[in-house]
Design an enzyme around this catalytic site. Structure first.
Site, PDB file in Angstrom:
ATOM      1  N   PRO A   1     -25.281  33.019  21.105  1.00 28.03           N
ATOM      2  CG  PRO A   1     -25.608  34.422  19.281  1.00 28.03           C
ATOM      3  CD  PRO A   1     -25.405  32.986  19.633  1.00 28.03           C
TER       4      PRO A   1
ATOM      5  CE1 TYR B   1     -36.453  39.720  19.307  1.00 31.80           C
ATOM      6  CE2 TYR B   1     -34.762  38.168  18.619  1.00 31.80           C
ATOM      7  CZ  TYR B   1     -35.610  38.662  19.586  1.00 31.80           C
ATOM      8  OH  TYR B   1     -35.628  38.103  20.848  1.00 31.80           O
TER       9      TYR B   1
END
Length: 799
Positions: A455, A615
């Site tokens: 990613p 995150y």
């Protein structure tokens, strides 16, 4: 006597020990007519050089500096007797020997006569001996090496002061033009100027002892002993016709449990011989001032201070398992002499001493840092030996041989093709198929090869909608042959974005745009799987696009942030998030499940839950970012609670036959953060809840992290998780070559390998990897319109 070296034999003691003033040859000069550097020490009087430490590095530096200019007054201080030494044999590479030959053929010839050479490595594990050949070692006795260097120094007129403490560093520096500190890992010189050298010393987790055997092993031998106290290992190699070095090593807790803490030198020696009796053929081991110790890695911010310079272990250490301590010290001496001699400054004049020392460090530091990275990887492998022992014998041997990442699959195929072929067959490689092009199954999805496009956030979406850029970006990587192509982190809500340019899956419009991309990939690159990574930015949101200022808050139109705890990512820079309450937790969980439903309808083959990099979900896992006192904080079980609730909710709505993976940060690279043991427990918890694989990343959780960057630097964490939990892992982090991928897979450190930057550099990285390895099978098919380009184009002029 120039060019002739008479070395005392092993039974005649060391070279003569001058005790009076230095004797400087008065005959014709054999070196340059000038001093080593511009400054007060040049001129008719010889330069005064002090060498602290009479090990190989210090002695060789003294000999080189004296040989290059006989006018120099060179004195070596060594507090031990000439015959005192630690350890038994030393290993030198052909590269190091070549440097010695070029710098001083006399020393080289003396060494060459005593070198023991061999090519094989024997790995003995659970009664099975695996032999790999083609490695090329050269060794000799450490005492013999010192005798040769003593004699050479004496012949050249170097003053050798044994059983003598060197004067204090400041006194030496004041009375000499140059001070060479070769006084070892416990360097007094370095400690005296610690404020300038800024040493960083790390003590590691194994205990080891240097011993010797009175016979020569016929190969470099690694052997494991699985005892009732834990795993122990033997590192052994010949260094002369009738003797071998034997190093016994084990984890600190194993050493204590086995009672070695209570044994003296003689008792430890006898005990080690019993443990490795089979390897020794029942013969005894012997010691010489041998003591159990823990290896210490020495790193210095600077290697010189004024007219004092560090070399060898005083400047840096590298674990003995890659055999480089003496090698590095000798190479330091070569580089130092080279930098001090025969070079001119940019203005055409002689270098000043500071310039020469800076040149020495500039030349050596990159080499040393690379060696230390390899040594750290090797050291860590042996520290974690208990996690490797369940591998089949040949895979275990391959894993051991490639542990430092300097020996690779391709390298071993050249050195020992027969051994490598057996490891490939054990792995399941069909004939002519590299490991990376073997299939891998996750739940109902079979990946045609082991390459993953990692990613990578692009930050070019409008209102979360992926556009033509994403179609081309992901479509080209799908055409490029990877088994699995992952999206960037796709955000589950507007307030869960990192930047205004992040993609999302909180609307049907976004889902339709993703459907266009998956449909293209499935139609034009059949066999390529598309994976979606779902995440929420947490406290790292509402920031500018990366190229506008990474992690910098937006200048306007910021949105409120939520997190596990009200801790800003950077106090005074980023906004303080609101700690999620019960209602907020429920809303976030629902946002993830709604996004997962849309992802399924969009045609993605795999879903990854982003629980890494600081995150939102990662913020719950790390003790540095989760300070909650309710059920979602506290110990690891509490910190895992909400990420597992989100995982369970997503798994419930994600199609049963499609796999789910989880990306985690296996370390925060910061004190008090996620530990390796935590990472294993986190991975096991997600696996128990149904995760099909763990994508093992590290860091980016707190801004004051100190990562240990380097080639494949994150893979040891994947390795440990894979082998302690049994769950498949995706390795990521500075994996840059197809050789790295093949090596990691064959060694059992990973099941899949994710690469990011290589796929930015080359969208067809996987197809090119196949072409470069001569592979044309079904795991890397070229798209029909591209087949004419499936071979590298010719270069240069062709008639």
């Amino acid at each position: 006597m120039a060019g002739v070296l008479t070395v005392p034999g092993p039974d005649r003691g060391p070279a003569a020990e001058p005790t009076g003033p230095a004797t400087v040859p008065t005959g014709p000069a054999t070196g340059p007519d000038r001093g080593p550097f511009a400054g007060p020490s040049t001129g008719p009087a010889p330069s005064r050089i002090a060498v602290v430490g009479g090990g190989p590095g210090g002695l060789y530096a003294a000999a080189l500096l004296k040989r290059l200019d006989p006018r120099r007054e060179v004195t070596v201080w060594e507090r031990n007797a000439p015959s005192d030494t630690f350890g038994f044999g030393v290993v030198l590479s052909d590269e190091t020997l070549g440097g010695i030959r070029d710098a001083d053929p006399v020393v080289y010839e003396a060494l060459r006569r005593d070198l023991v050479r061999w090519d094989d490595i024997d790995v003995v594990h659970r009664g099975h001996r695996t032999t790999s050949t083609g490695h090329g070692f050269a060794a000799l006795g450490r005492r013999r090496l010192l005798e040769i260097l003593h004699a050479r120094c004496t012949e050249l007129g170097v003053r050798l002061r044994f059983r003598a403490e060197a004067p204090p560093p400041d006194v030496l520096a004041a009375g000499h033009d140059l001070v060479v500190a070769a006084d070892g890992v416990h360097s007094r010189t370095r400690e005296a100027h610690a404020a300038h050298f800024r040493p960083r010393i790390t003590t590691h987790r194994c205990r080891y002892i240097w011993l010797a055997a009175d016979f020569a092993f016929d190969a470099f031998r690694f052997e494991t002993a699985e005892t009732e106290y834990g795993v122990m290992q033997l590192h052994a190699y010949p260094y002369e016709a009738g003797a071998s070095t034997a190093i016994v090593e084990m984890r600190e807790e194993v050493w204590r449990a086995a009672g070695f803490e209570e044994l003296d030198e003689a008792e430890s020696t006898v005990r080690c011989a019993k443990i490795f009796a089979e390897a020794l053929g029942g013969r005894e081991l012997r010691s010489h001032r041998s003591a159990w110790t823990a290896f210490r890695t020495v790193v210095n911010a600077h290697w010189s201070y004024g007219n004092t310079v560090l070399i060898g272990d005083a400047a840096h250490t590298a674990h003995f398992s890659i055999g480089s301590g003496t090698k590095l010290a000798v190479e330091d001496a070569l580089a130092l002499a080279n930098s001090l001699e025969g070079h001119t400054a940019a203005d055409g004049g002689n270098r000043t001493l500071p310039e020469a020392l800076a040149a020495y460090e500039a030349e050596r530091r990159p080499v040393v840092e690379s060696t230390q990275r390899a040594a750290t990887a090797s050291l860590r492998w042996f520290e974690e030996l208990a996690g490797h022992v369940d591998r089949p014998p040949r895979r275990f041997a391959f894993d051991l041989l490639t542990r430092s990442r300097r020996v690779t699959h391709a390298n071993l195929r050249l050195r020992d093709p027969a051994f490598t072929a057996t490891v490939e067959r054990d792995f399941g490689c069909p004939p002519g198929t590299p490991p990376m092009f073997t299939p891998f199954r996750l739940r109902g999805l079979t990946l045609r090869n082991r390459v993953v496009v990692s990613p990578m956030d692009m930050y070019v979406a409008e209102d979360g909608v992926p556009g033509d850029f994403h179609l081309v970006h992901l479509g080209s990587r799908a055409l490029g042959g990877a088994g699995l192509v992952m999206t960037e982190m796709v955000c589950v809500s507007p307030e869960g974005r990192i930047t205004p340019g992040c993609t999302g899956l909180w609307t049907d419009e976004q889902a339709a745009a993703w459907s266009r991309i998956t449909a293209f990939a499935h139609a034009e690159a059949p066999g390529t799987a598309l994976g979606v990574q779902l995440g929420h930015s947490g406290r790292k949101g509402s920031t500018r696009r990366m190229w506008e200022g990474i992690d910098q808050p937006l200048p306007e139109d910021n949105w409120p942030l939520v997190a596990a705890s009200p801790l800003p990512y950077r106090p005074g820079v980023n906004q303080t998030p609101r700690a999620l309450d019960r209602a907020g937790l429920s809303a976030v969980r629902e946002a993830f499940t709604a996004a997962a439903r849309r992802a399924a309808r969009s045609g993605f083959d795999l879903l990854e839950l982003h629980c890494a990099h600081g995150y939102l979900l990662s913020g719950f896992l790390s003790p540095l970012t989760n300070h909650r006192t309710d059920a979602y904080g506290g110990d690891l079980d509490g910190r895992l609670r909400f990420p597992l609730e989100v995982f369970d909710a997503v798994r419930e709505v994600w199609p049963e036959e499609r796999p789910m993976t989880v990306r985690i940060s296996a370390t925060d690279w910061a004190e008090g953060g996620t530990s390796e043991e935590d990472a294993v427990a986190i991975a096991r918890a997600f696996a128990d809840h149904g995760a099909d694989a763990i994508d093992v990343s590290t860091g980016q959780v707190v801004p004051d992290e100190t990562p240990a960057y380097g080639r494949s630097y994150q893979t040891p964490y994947a390795d440990r998780i894979r082998n302690e939990t049994g769950v498949p892992v995706i390795a990521v982090g500075a994996i840059s070559s197809w050789d790295d991928v093949n090596s990691l897979l064959l060694a059992g450190r990973a099941d899949l390998c994710a690469l990011a930057r290589p796929h930015l550099y080359d969208p067809h990285w996987t197809l090119h990897a196949a072409a470069e390895q001569g592979y044309e099978g079904p795991a890397a098919p070229w798209p029909t319109p591209y087949r004419a380009g499936n071979r590298p184009p010719p270069t240069g002029r062709r008639g």
